[in-house]
Write a protein that holds these residues in place. Structure first.
Motif, short mmCIF file in Angstrom:
data_model
loop_
_atom_site.label_atom_id
_atom_site.label_comp_id
_atom_site.label_asym_id
_atom_site.label_seq_id
_atom_site.Cartn_x
_atom_site.Cartn_y
_atom_site.Cartn_z
N GLU A 240 0.85 -1.18 0.00
CA GLU A 240 0.00 0.00 0.00
C GLU A 240 0.89 1.25 0.00
OE1 GLU A 240 -3.23 0.20 -0.18
OE2 GLU A 240 -3.70 -1.94 -0.02
N ALA A 241 0.38 2.32 -0.58
CA ALA A 241 1.14 3.57 -0.60
C ALA A 241 1.33 4.06 0.84
CB ALA A 241 0.41 4.62 -1.41
N PRO A 242 2.54 4.37 1.25
CA PRO A 242 2.76 4.82 2.63
C PRO A 242 2.12 6.17 2.87
CG PRO A 242 4.75 5.12 1.31
CD PRO A 242 3.78 4.36 0.45
N GLU A 243 1.55 6.33 4.07
CA GLU A 243 0.97 7.62 4.43
C GLU A 243 2.08 8.63 4.68
OE1 GLU A 243 -1.70 7.31 7.66
OE2 GLU A 243 -2.98 5.80 6.71
N GLY A 244 1.80 9.86 4.31
CA GLY A 244 2.78 10.91 4.54
C GLY A 244 3.96 10.88 3.61
N GLY A 245 3.83 10.15 2.48
CA GLY A 245 4.92 10.12 1.51
C GLY A 245 5.04 11.43 0.76
N PRO A 246 6.04 11.55 -0.10
CA PRO A 246 6.23 12.79 -0.86
C PRO A 246 5.00 13.09 -1.71
CG PRO A 246 8.13 11.33 -1.08
CD PRO A 246 7.06 10.54 -0.39
N PRO A 247 4.57 14.33 -1.77
CA PRO A 247 3.40 14.68 -2.57
C PRO A 247 3.60 14.30 -4.04
CG PRO A 247 4.05 16.52 -1.17
CD PRO A 247 5.13 15.50 -1.08
N GLY A 248 2.60 13.62 -4.62
CA GLY A 248 2.66 13.28 -6.02
C GLY A 248 3.51 12.07 -6.36
N ALA A 249 4.08 11.40 -5.33
CA ALA A 249 4.98 10.28 -5.62
C ALA A 249 4.23 9.15 -6.32
CB ALA A 249 5.62 9.78 -4.33
N GLY A 250 3.05 8.80 -5.81
CA GLY A 250 2.29 7.73 -6.43
C GLY A 250 1.89 8.06 -7.85
N SER A 251 1.47 9.30 -8.07
CA SER A 251 1.08 9.72 -9.41
C SER A 251 2.25 9.66 -10.37
CB SER A 251 0.52 11.14 -9.35
OG SER A 251 0.19 11.61 -10.63
N ALA A 252 3.44 10.04 -9.90
CA ALA A 252 4.62 10.02 -10.76
C ALA A 252 4.96 8.60 -11.18
CB ALA A 252 5.80 10.65 -10.04
N VAL A 253 4.81 7.64 -10.27
CA VAL A 253 5.08 6.24 -10.61
C VAL A 253 4.04 5.73 -11.60
CG1 VAL A 253 5.16 3.89 -9.70
CG2 VAL A 253 6.28 5.74 -8.45
N ASP A 254 2.77 6.07 -11.37
CA ASP A 254 1.72 5.67 -12.31
C ASP A 254 2.00 6.22 -13.70
OD1 ASP A 254 0.36 4.33 -10.30
OD2 ASP A 254 -0.91 6.05 -9.81
N ASP A 255 2.42 7.47 -13.77
CA ASP A 255 2.75 8.08 -15.06
C ASP A 255 3.88 7.31 -15.74
OD1 ASP A 255 0.88 10.01 -14.60
OD2 ASP A 255 2.31 11.62 -14.18
N LEU A 256 4.89 6.94 -14.97
CA LEU A 256 6.04 6.23 -15.53
C LEU A 256 5.63 4.84 -16.03
CD1 LEU A 256 9.04 6.09 -16.10
CD2 LEU A 256 9.41 5.33 -13.76
N VAL A 257 4.83 4.13 -15.25
CA VAL A 257 4.37 2.80 -15.68
C VAL A 257 3.57 2.91 -16.98
CG1 VAL A 257 2.85 0.87 -15.10
CG2 VAL A 257 4.39 1.80 -13.36
N PHE A 258 2.68 3.89 -17.05
CA PHE A 258 1.91 4.08 -18.27
C PHE A 258 2.83 4.37 -19.45
CE2 PHE A 258 -0.20 6.68 -21.42
CZ PHE A 258 -1.37 5.97 -21.65
N ASP A 259 3.79 5.26 -19.27
CA ASP A 259 4.70 5.62 -20.36
C ASP A 259 5.48 4.41 -20.84
OD1 ASP A 259 3.87 8.24 -20.17
OD2 ASP A 259 5.63 8.94 -19.05
N VAL A 260 5.93 3.59 -19.90
CA VAL A 260 6.72 2.41 -20.27
C VAL A 260 5.87 1.43 -21.09
CG1 VAL A 260 7.87 0.36 -19.37
CG2 VAL A 260 8.35 2.60 -18.37
N ILE A 261 4.67 1.13 -20.62
CA ILE A 261 3.82 0.17 -21.33
C ILE A 261 3.40 0.71 -22.69
CG2 ILE A 261 1.61 -1.04 -21.30
CD1 ILE A 261 1.87 -1.22 -18.26
N ALA A 262 2.84 1.92 -22.70
CA ALA A 262 2.37 2.49 -23.96
C ALA A 262 3.51 2.68 -24.95
CB ALA A 262 1.66 3.81 -23.71
N GLY A 263 4.63 3.20 -24.46
CA GLY A 263 5.75 3.44 -25.35
C GLY A 263 6.32 2.17 -25.94
N ALA A 264 6.44 1.13 -25.13
CA ALA A 264 7.00 -0.13 -25.61
C ALA A 264 6.10 -0.78 -26.66
CB ALA A 264 7.24 -1.09 -24.44
N VAL A 265 4.81 -0.79 -26.40
CA VAL A 265 3.89 -1.47 -27.33
C VAL A 265 3.78 -0.68 -28.64
CG1 VAL A 265 1.53 -2.30 -27.68
CG2 VAL A 265 2.62 -2.54 -25.45
N VAL A 266 3.66 0.64 -28.55
CA VAL A 266 3.59 1.44 -29.77
C VAL A 266 4.86 1.30 -30.59
CG1 VAL A 266 3.52 3.81 -30.65
CG2 VAL A 266 1.90 3.09 -28.90
#
Length: 220
Positions: free
Chosen positions: A163-189
């Motif tokens: 689970e995402a830790p409470e009190g983590g850096p702001p936007g950290a989870g969103s940044a990881v989600d963005d990176l995962v999306f970029d990796v998957i979409a970029g690789a397949v395209v």
């Protein structure tokens, strides 16, 4: 090819817009217009596509078309976006299986001439048009990040991801989600449209291993 449900996403081009007084907007007309747009792109390419031709192909008046979309850029992006809204993430029992399933769906979508041609056209045109690039981001990229969010939440519920830790850096989870999306979409395209190589079972397995386990797992 993985079957996908054809459904209108809650954030699809026709959803959430304030209604105009008078006759209600026709979903059938919307569908006909978007299908005509994709057909025109396959046949004529970006430069040959015109709003007038789309209206004729769809069997609607040009005024009907312009009431919905102010120009070609908006129309073409929405015609592409509704195709990507077909992608779904059924629960296949594990994070690896979920990733493999959505990669196969995405690759199958890119095999369709209307999807391949439309996507390549808007991406190429967006290199010269900042407003078009922003619309692609809002209407396609941001909407499809829902798949990453769904997959992460499901994997956390299974205990496969912490689970995402409470009190983590702001936007950290969103940044990881963005990176995962970029990796998957970029690789397949890149694999399907740039290299023109098959997104087959073995490639999908190795890609998923690399994504989830790192470089050491990719060679197993």
């Amino acid at each position: 090819m993985v079957a996908v449900m054809r459904r209108r996403h809650p954030l699809s081009p026709t959803a959430g817009r304030p209604g105009r007084p008078g006759r209600p907007r026709s979903a059938a007309a919307d569908t006909a217009i978007l299908e005509a747009t994709r057909a025109a792109l396959v046949e004529l390419g970006w430069s040959g596509l015109s709003m007038s031709d789309v209206a004729t192909r769809a069997g609607v008046a040009k005024t009907t078309l312009y009431r919905r979309w102010p120009g070609k850029n908006e129309l073409v992006v929405d015609a592409v976006a509704v195709l990507f809204d077909e992608l779904e993430l059924p629960d296949r029992g594990s994070l690896a299986a979920d990733v493999e399933g959505v990669v196969r769906q995405f690759a199958a979508l890119l095999e369709r001439p209307e999807a391949k041609t439309a996507l390549m056209a808007v991406v190429a045109e967006s290199t010269r048009d900042e407003a078009l690039r922003a619309r692609i981001g809002a209407s396609i990229v941001e909407r499809q990040k829902r798949l990453v969010l769904e997959g992460r939440a499901r994997a956390q519920a299974r205990g496969e991801l912490p689970e995402a830790p409470e009190g983590g850096p702001p936007g950290a989870g969103s940044a990881v989600d963005d990176l995962v999306f970029d990796v998957i979409a970029g690789a397949v395209v890149h694999r399907a449209l740039v290299s023109g190589r098959p997104v087959d079972t073995e490639w999908v397995r190795r890609f998923t291993a690399l994504l989830l386990g790192g470089l050491g797992a990719a060679g197993d």
